[in-house]
Motif scaffolding. Sequence first.
Motif, PDB file in Angstrom:
ATOM      1  N   VAL A 254       0.949  19.170  -5.374  1.00 28.40           N
ATOM      2  CA  VAL A 254       0.884  17.791  -4.876  1.00 28.40           C
ATOM      3  C   VAL A 254       1.739  17.688  -3.622  1.00 28.40           C
ATOM      4  CG1 VAL A 254       0.481  16.794  -7.155  1.00 28.40           C
ATOM      5  CG2 VAL A 254       2.835  17.138  -6.397  1.00 28.40           C
ATOM      6  N   HIS A 255       1.551  16.601  -2.875  1.00 24.97           N
ATOM      7  CA  HIS A 255       2.364  16.429  -1.660  1.00 24.97           C
ATOM      8  C   HIS A 255       3.846  16.328  -1.995  1.00 24.97           C
ATOM      9  CE1 HIS A 255      -0.646  14.925   1.637  1.00 24.97           C
ATOM     10  NE2 HIS A 255      -0.770  16.214   1.367  1.00 24.97           N
ATOM     11  N   GLY A 256       4.144  15.687  -3.133  1.00 22.85           N
ATOM     12  CA  GLY A 256       5.554  15.543  -3.487  1.00 22.85           C
ATOM     13  C   GLY A 256       5.734  14.893  -4.835  1.00 22.85           C
ATOM     14  N   VAL A 257       6.918  15.071  -5.374  1.00 22.50           N
ATOM     15  CA  VAL A 257       7.301  14.401  -6.622  1.00 22.50           C
ATOM     16  C   VAL A 257       8.525  13.537  -6.309  1.00 22.50           C
ATOM     17  CG1 VAL A 257       8.125  14.697  -8.993  1.00 22.50           C
ATOM     18  CG2 VAL A 257       6.394  16.258  -8.074  1.00 22.50           C
ATOM     19  N   ARG A 258       8.485  12.310  -6.776  1.00 22.26           N
ATOM     20  CA  ARG A 258       9.563  11.371  -6.513  1.00 22.26           C
ATOM     21  C   ARG A 258      10.006  10.705  -7.812  1.00 22.26           C
ATOM     22  NH1 ARG A 258       8.979  13.733  -2.509  1.00 22.26           N
ATOM     23  NH2 ARG A 258       8.626  13.017  -0.360  1.00 22.26           N
ATOM     24  N   GLY A 259      11.094   9.983  -7.733  1.00 21.65           N
ATOM     25  CA  GLY A 259      11.544   9.169  -8.862  1.00 21.65           C
ATOM     26  C   GLY A 259      12.612   8.224  -8.363  1.00 21.65           C
ATOM     27  N   ALA A 260      12.400   6.931  -8.553  1.00 22.67           N
ATOM     28  CA  ALA A 260      13.351   5.940  -8.044  1.00 22.67           C
ATOM     29  C   ALA A 260      14.531   5.760  -8.984  1.00 22.67           C
ATOM     30  CB  ALA A 260      12.645   4.600  -7.843  1.00 22.67           C
ATOM     31  N   GLY A 261      14.412   6.279 -10.212  1.00 20.19           N
ATOM     32  CA  GLY A 261      15.472   6.078 -11.195  1.00 20.19           C
ATOM     33  C   GLY A 261      15.250   4.844 -12.042  1.00 20.19           C
ATOM     34  N   THR A 262      14.131   4.174 -11.826  1.00 24.09           N
ATOM     35  CA  THR A 262      13.746   3.055 -12.679  1.00 24.09           C
ATOM     36  C   THR A 262      12.240   3.077 -12.883  1.00 24.09           C
ATOM     37  OG1 THR A 262      13.027   0.891 -11.789  1.00 24.09           O
ATOM     38  CG2 THR A 262      15.107   1.760 -10.949  1.00 24.09           C
ATOM     39  N   ALA A 263      11.855   2.987 -14.143  1.00 25.16           N
ATOM     40  CA  ALA A 263      10.427   2.997 -14.465  1.00 25.16           C
ATOM     41  C   ALA A 263       9.728   1.809 -13.824  1.00 25.16           C
ATOM     42  CB  ALA A 263      10.255   2.955 -15.987  1.00 25.16           C
ATOM     43  N   ALA A 264      10.387   0.661 -13.869  1.00 25.94           N
ATOM     44  CA  ALA A 264       9.746  -0.553 -13.347  1.00 25.94           C
ATOM     45  C   ALA A 264       9.435  -0.403 -11.862  1.00 25.94           C
ATOM     46  CB  ALA A 264      10.656  -1.756 -13.596  1.00 25.94           C
ATOM     47  N   ILE A 265      10.406   0.093 -11.096  1.00 27.71           N
ATOM     48  CA  ILE A 265      10.159   0.251  -9.648  1.00 27.71           C
ATOM     49  C   ILE A 265       9.172   1.389  -9.396  1.00 27.71           C
ATOM     50  CG2 ILE A 265      11.251   0.823  -7.427  1.00 27.71           C
ATOM     51  CD1 ILE A 265      13.617  -0.909  -8.249  1.00 27.71           C
ATOM     52  N   ASN A 266       9.235   2.458 -10.190  1.00 32.19           N
ATOM     53  CA  ASN A 266       8.223   3.511 -10.035  1.00 32.19           C
ATOM     54  C   ASN A 266       6.813   2.916 -10.197  1.00 32.19           C
ATOM     55  OD1 ASN A 266       9.976   5.708  -9.602  1.00 32.19           O
ATOM     56  ND2 ASN A 266      10.238   6.077 -11.795  1.00 32.19           N
ATOM     57  N   MET A 267       6.654   2.029 -11.152  1.00 32.17           N
ATOM     58  CA  MET A 267       5.332   1.430 -11.372  1.00 32.17           C
ATOM     59  C   MET A 267       4.967   0.460 -10.248  1.00 32.17           C
ATOM     60  SD  MET A 267       5.470   1.102 -15.501  1.00 32.17           S
ATOM     61  CE  MET A 267       3.752   1.154 -15.972  1.00 32.17           C
ATOM     62  N   CYS A 268       5.982  -0.214  -9.696  1.00 33.04           N
ATOM     63  CA  CYS A 268       5.721  -1.074  -8.532  1.00 33.04           C
ATOM     64  C   CYS A 268       5.261  -0.228  -7.343  1.00 33.04           C
ATOM     65  CB  CYS A 268       6.975  -1.863  -8.155  1.00 33.04           C
ATOM     66  SG  CYS A 268       7.395  -3.146  -9.350  1.00 33.04           S
ATOM     67  N   HIS A 269       5.789   0.981  -7.240  1.00 30.57           N
ATOM     68  CA  HIS A 269       5.351   1.874  -6.155  1.00 30.57           C
ATOM     69  C   HIS A 269       3.888   2.276  -6.339  1.00 30.57           C
ATOM     70  CE1 HIS A 269       9.783   3.134  -5.205  1.00 30.57           C
ATOM     71  NE2 HIS A 269       9.454   1.983  -4.653  1.00 30.57           N
ATOM     72  N   VAL A 270       3.480   2.488  -7.576  1.00 29.33           N
ATOM     73  CA  VAL A 270       2.050   2.774  -7.825  1.00 29.33           C
ATOM     74  C   VAL A 270       1.217   1.549  -7.442  1.00 29.33           C
ATOM     75  CG1 VAL A 270       0.301   3.333  -9.566  1.00 29.33           C
ATOM     76  CG2 VAL A 270       2.551   4.446  -9.659  1.00 29.33           C
ATOM     77  N   ALA A 271       1.664   0.374  -7.891  1.00 25.54           N
ATOM     78  CA  ALA A 271       0.923  -0.859  -7.579  1.00 25.54           C
ATOM     79  C   ALA A 271       0.848  -1.094  -6.075  1.00 25.54           C
ATOM     80  CB  ALA A 271       1.594  -2.046  -8.273  1.00 25.54           C
ATOM     81  N   SER A 272       1.896  -0.685  -5.372  1.00 22.30           N
ATOM     82  CA  SER A 272       1.957  -0.909  -3.914  1.00 22.30           C
ATOM     83  C   SER A 272       1.127   0.105  -3.132  1.00 22.30           C
ATOM     84  CB  SER A 272       3.408  -0.808  -3.429  1.00 22.30           C
ATOM     85  OG  SER A 272       4.228  -1.704  -4.122  1.00 22.30           O
ATOM     86  N   GLY A 273       0.792   1.236  -3.765  1.00 23.90           N
ATOM     87  CA  GLY A 273      -0.061   2.226  -3.091  1.00 23.90           C
ATOM     88  C   GLY A 273       0.706   3.325  -2.378  1.00 23.90           C
ATOM     89  N   CYS A 274       2.043   3.348  -2.470  1.00 22.73           N
ATOM     90  CA  CYS A 274       2.782   4.419  -1.778  1.00 22.73           C
ATOM     91  C   CYS A 274       2.984   5.640  -2.671  1.00 22.73           C
ATOM     92  CB  CYS A 274       4.116   3.911  -1.252  1.00 22.73           C
ATOM     93  SG  CYS A 274       5.244   3.297  -2.506  1.00 22.73           S
ATOM     94  N   VAL A 275       2.671   5.499  -3.942  1.00 23.27           N
ATOM     95  CA  VAL A 275       2.713   6.605  -4.906  1.00 23.27           C
ATOM     96  C   VAL A 275       1.402   6.535  -5.687  1.00 23.27           C
ATOM     97  CG1 VAL A 275       3.815   7.265  -7.090  1.00 23.27           C
ATOM     98  CG2 VAL A 275       5.239   6.711  -5.123  1.00 23.27           C
ATOM     99  N   GLU A 276       0.751   7.688  -5.883  1.00 18.98           N
ATOM    100  CA  GLU A 276      -0.551   7.640  -6.565  1.00 18.98           C
ATOM    101  C   GLU A 276      -0.415   7.459  -8.082  1.00 18.98           C
ATOM    102  OE1 GLU A 276      -0.236   9.317  -3.687  1.00 18.98           O
ATOM    103  OE2 GLU A 276      -1.783   8.070  -2.740  1.00 18.98           O
ATOM    104  N   ALA A 277       0.631   8.053  -8.660  1.00 13.65           N
ATOM    105  CA  ALA A 277       0.757   7.935 -10.120  1.00 13.65           C
ATOM    106  C   ALA A 277       2.189   8.134 -10.560  1.00 13.65           C
ATOM    107  CB  ALA A 277      -0.137   8.964 -10.816  1.00 13.65           C
ATOM    108  N   TYR A 278       2.497   7.543 -11.679  1.00 22.00           N
ATOM    109  CA  TYR A 278       3.808   7.700 -12.337  1.00 22.00           C
ATOM    110  C   TYR A 278       3.527   8.075 -13.787  1.00 22.00           C
ATOM    111  CZ  TYR A 278       7.610   5.882 -15.274  1.00 22.00           C
ATOM    112  OH  TYR A 278       8.575   5.722 -16.235  1.00 22.00           O
ATOM    113  N   TYR A 279       4.299   9.006 -14.307  1.00 23.09           N
ATOM    114  CA  TYR A 279       4.185   9.326 -15.740  1.00 23.09           C
ATOM    115  C   TYR A 279       5.581   9.554 -16.286  1.00 23.09           C
ATOM    116  CZ  TYR A 279       5.417  14.190 -14.959  1.00 23.09           C
ATOM    117  OH  TYR A 279       6.116  15.321 -14.631  1.00 23.09           O
TER     118      TYR A 279
END
Length: 345
Positions: A254-279
Amino acid sequence: MDVENAVLELCSLPAQVLWSFVCVYRTTCRSPPGGGSTLLLDNEEEETRKYAEPLIGSDCRQGSTSEMADLWQNAMDHAVALARRAGEVVREALQDDRKVMTKSCSVDLVTQTDQKVEQLIIQSVKEKFPTHSFIGEESVAAGEACVLTDCPTWIVDPIDGTTNFVHAFPFVAVSIGFSVNRQMEFAVVYSCLEDKMYTARRGKGAFCNGEPLQVSGQEDIKQSIISTEFGSSRDPEAVEKIFLSLRSILCIPVHGVRGAGTAAINMCHVASGCVEAYYEVGIHVWDVAAGSLLVSEAGGVLMDVDGGAADLMSRRIVAANSRTIAERLVSEIHSFSPLRDDATP
Ligand SMILES: O=P(O)(O)OC(CO)CO
Ligand SMILES: [Mg+2]
């Protein structure tokens, strides 16, 4: 009988009967200007005009029209105001020393600010909506049950990203989800250090500071960013599975793996379109309840890490921009099953 219980009872009626009731109500039960309504919440006239939509519960969709009142908007407005107030408390607390305590293990952290913010939210909601139920991270840590019922339920994580908060790592969220009939009805995630207010209403879309959100259109996982977290379990078998998954996904590649340190914000990043998926495996219902609605209302999908239906109590989640990305991710995840949030003690 309180307002919401009255509505829940109405929802069990056949659509035709329900619609008749609404028509009769509309012609006979309107409150005078400024007067209280016995059926609808405060500001009913204004909120009905702004957000007219079906009554609660899927059974109630049939027969409903834009003329039916939106009973939960008042609760959502209150959630937004509470999240903003909670964010102020979090920002103020960052100016002082933070006394750190531990919960399930030495890396599962909690502070007095987590507890203070949860009390602030729950007390205020109890005053305004005395019949509603709660699932709150710190209340559960203090021994309260973690059971999702059909009742209107506020699912609260006062500080999602407590470890970030302790270290002043700049992603900290107040997460408030609201479910009725075990279905998420609205979501508020306030990323307090970025001053980003994420909101979603079931069937009404997802927003950040009022701007509509849309998941990424990318369907090639090799062109994607995936986010996840290591979690707070140091159980060797769990850690092994987490690293195996990470290795498999990284090497797709993949291009990269990230983690904001909060599940809620990780999911907001998916909703925003800057991250394709969070698991993640190991999160709790309060981490992902609000985020799950934000993702689905932004056009994304939710799935279990084994590919089945998502279950917010299972402590396992895949939130992706599309079924294609979610299923591809599932094929690389080495899953395991932590004790469910609603497991009997
Ligand atoms: O900071 P919290 O609320 O413990 O949540 C963690 C996961 O459990 C980050 O999402
Ligand atoms: Mg959390």
